[in-house]
Design an enzyme around this catalytic site. Structure first.
Site, PDB file in Angstrom:
ATOM      1  N   TRP A 120       0.816  -1.227   0.000  1.00 36.75           N
ATOM      2  CA  TRP A 120       0.000   0.000   0.000  1.00 36.75           C
ATOM      3  C   TRP A 120       0.841   1.265   0.000  1.00 36.75           C
ATOM      4  O   TRP A 120       0.506   2.240  -0.679  1.00 36.75           O
ATOM      5  CB  TRP A 120      -1.008  -0.011   1.145  1.00 36.75           C
ATOM      6  CG  TRP A 120      -2.054  -1.066   0.915  1.00 36.75           C
ATOM      7  CD1 TRP A 120      -2.248  -2.207   1.617  1.00 36.75           C
ATOM      8  CD2 TRP A 120      -3.041  -1.088  -0.145  1.00 36.75           C
ATOM      9  NE1 TRP A 120      -3.272  -2.945   1.076  1.00 36.75           N
ATOM     10  CE2 TRP A 120      -3.776  -2.289  -0.002  1.00 36.75           C
ATOM     11  CE3 TRP A 120      -3.352  -0.229  -1.192  1.00 36.75           C
ATOM     12  CZ2 TRP A 120      -4.823  -2.637  -0.871  1.00 36.75           C
ATOM     13  CZ3 TRP A 120      -4.385  -0.574  -2.061  1.00 36.75           C
ATOM     14  CH2 TRP A 120      -5.105  -1.762  -1.899  1.00 36.75           C
ATOM     15  N   ASP A 220      -1.160   6.437   6.732  1.00 37.92           N
ATOM     16  CA  ASP A 220      -2.297   5.620   6.281  1.00 37.92           C
ATOM     17  C   ASP A 220      -2.602   4.620   7.404  1.00 37.92           C
ATOM     18  O   ASP A 220      -1.792   3.731   7.687  1.00 37.92           O
ATOM     19  CB  ASP A 220      -1.894   4.892   4.989  1.00 37.92           C
ATOM     20  CG  ASP A 220      -2.969   3.919   4.493  1.00 37.92           C
ATOM     21  OD1 ASP A 220      -4.006   3.780   5.167  1.00 37.92           O
ATOM     22  OD2 ASP A 220      -2.756   3.292   3.427  1.00 37.92           O
ATOM     23  N   LYS A 245     -12.513  -1.782   7.322  1.00 37.86           N
ATOM     24  CA  LYS A 245     -11.836  -2.828   8.093  1.00 37.86           C
ATOM     25  C   LYS A 245     -12.336  -2.811   9.542  1.00 37.86           C
ATOM     26  O   LYS A 245     -13.004  -3.735   9.994  1.00 37.86           O
ATOM     27  CB  LYS A 245     -10.315  -2.633   8.078  1.00 37.86           C
ATOM     28  CG  LYS A 245      -9.650  -3.104   6.797  1.00 37.86           C
ATOM     29  CD  LYS A 245      -9.519  -2.041   5.797  1.00 37.86           C
ATOM     30  CE  LYS A 245      -8.495  -2.241   4.721  1.00 37.86           C
ATOM     31  NZ  LYS A 245      -8.715  -3.294   3.762  1.00 37.86           N
TER      32      LYS A 245
END
Ligand SMILES: Cc1ncc(COP(=O)(O)O)c(C=O)c1O
Length: 425
Positions: A120, A220, A245
């Site tokens: 990511w 992030d 999530k």
């Protein structure tokens, strides 16, 4: 009604399970919200009911994560991927305005430092590279992208050691002498299963002290949001997380931004040498309008609000959530270490401090002539374990232990692993 879910253990990496009591309440509210006779998705986003939902969510989030008043909080759309772009666009504008205010005569492209620890953060830095390309061939780029540290050579199974960071600035750099727009890291790499340890003294901890206070830090937190406290929350310029999530259904993203970085990007554009910022991505617009600049994803925000309330009042707040998550991860890693001793399974991440609490990645040790991974997955499926196949880019197995995954589910998985080991050792 809840019996439908009892025999299933959902370890999905996202979208992932939501707490069953929250879903019951959400289902009811879809039909009739708070006795209004209208479903929550049928209410005006500008009405008093929805305003109360957003404000309640923000207040509970502030409490859970100890977010200070120096920071704005808002809900938006576009997921983590949109934030790969939004962080660059907004922070280049604020950097440009700050430099101009300090009397910069001639534009020098600033540097953006990326810490690349997995898929990511790789994607985020790739997006930054795309966005800083000069508008005219041969012209100066809007910024230079610098990789301050990367664990790619390890296959993204470790975290950088403190001495491996090569930032574009010195820890004692003065604001007038430095030209770094921000430093970026991904706290938890969902695909690879590496997470920066929360303990600032642990090996592999993010080196906040090497970044001078005037250089913004962006994180992030998509896959570890509200799983435990955020170390140095106040030190961050931007923290963002897609909801799907730990927080709620896919469709909304939470962004936390230090208020002095909420700038008018049109003003920056007029100075030149910054990319234009679409209005729906401008942090100032989103924050000034309290998440309601345009029609927000009302249902995703509503369920997120319910989850926040549930964590705060039913799960012991961040302290309770942290304790449960620590236990769940410890039990599973211990089972994997036992399995590795018998040469049956092995955790992908060996560096203990780098092991993610949220995404536990491992492999089934291959034996000649046997497809043991297939056997492990088939047995798991039979026992009700769902969505534990590793990400298609790296293979193997991944069990995601987000907040709504119960300790009972983890215990059941540990038992399955122990039995599998016994049968194959
Ligand atoms: C850590 C992390 N960042 C960013 C993303 C991208 O998020 P989205 O799919 O919401 O754009 C993900 C998705 O799983 C992620 O896990």
């Amino acid at each position: 009604m809840s019996s439908e879910r009892v025999d299933i253990h959902n370890f999905a990496a996202g979208p992932s399970p939501l707490p069953t009591p929250v879903l019951h309440k959400a289902a009811q509210s879809l039909l009739n919200y708070n006795g209004t006779g209208m479903g929550v998705c049928e209410l005006s986003h500008r009405g008093k009911e929805f305003k109360a939902i957003v404000e309640g969510a923000e207040a509970n989030l502030r409490t859970l994560l100890a977010i200070p008043d120096t920071h704005a909080v808002f809900f938006t759309q576009g997921g983590g991927t949109q934030q790969f772009s939004s962080t660059v666009l907004n922070l280049l504008s604020s950097h440009r305005l700050r430099k101009a205010a300090h009397g910069e005569k001639e534009f020098v492209p600033p540097t953006i430092d990326y810490v690349v620890t997995g898929s990511w953060s790789s994607k985020a830095s790739a997006e930054a590279k795309r966005l800083v390309v000069p508008p005219v061939p041969g012209a100066q780029p809007f910024a230079k992208i610098h990789v301050a540290a990367t664990t790619k050579p390890s296959g993204f199974n470790t975290l950088p050691a403190r001495e491996q960071y090569e930032f574009s600035f010195k820890p004692d750099a003065k604001e007038e002498d430095s030209n770094t727009a921000f430093v970026y890291y991904c706290e938890n790499e969902t695909i690879n299963g590496v997470e920066f340890p929360a303990d600032a003294d642990a090996h592999g901890a993010f080196p906040f002290d090497l970044v001078p206070a005037h250089i913004p830090i962006v994180a992030d937190y998509s896959s570890s949001f509200i799983s435990r406290p955020i170390p140095h929350v106040e030190r961050h310029a931007v923290i963002y997380a897609g909801a799907q999530k730990n927080l709620g259904p896919a469709g909304t993203t939470v962004v936390i931004v230090r208020k002095d970085l909420l700038v008018d990007t049109t003003e920056a554009s007029l100075l030149g040498n910054v990319p234009a910022v679409p209005i729906e991505l401008e942090y100032k617009t989103l924050a000034d309008n309290g998440s309601l600049y345009n029609t927000p994803p009302v249902f995703a925000i509503y369920v997120s609000a319910l989850v926040l309330e549930y964590l705060l009042h039913e799960k012991g707040g961040i302290k309770g959530v942290t304790a449960t998550n620590e236990r769940k991860a410890r039990k599973l890693y211990e089972a994997l270490d036992r399995a590795e001793e018998k040469n049956v399974l092995k955790a992908k991440v060996k560096q203990l401090e780098a092991r993610s609490w949220m995404n536990v990645t491992f492999e089934v040790v291959a034996k000649e002539g046997e497809d043991r991974e297939k056997e492990f997955l088939a047995g798991a499926e039979k026992q009700g374990f769902r969505q534990i196949k590793g990400h298609r880019s790296i293979g193997g197995i991944r069990a995601s232990l987000y907040n709504a995954v119960t300790e009972e589910s983890v215990d059941a998985l540990v038992q399955y692993i122990d039995e599998f080991v016994k049968a194959h050792a």
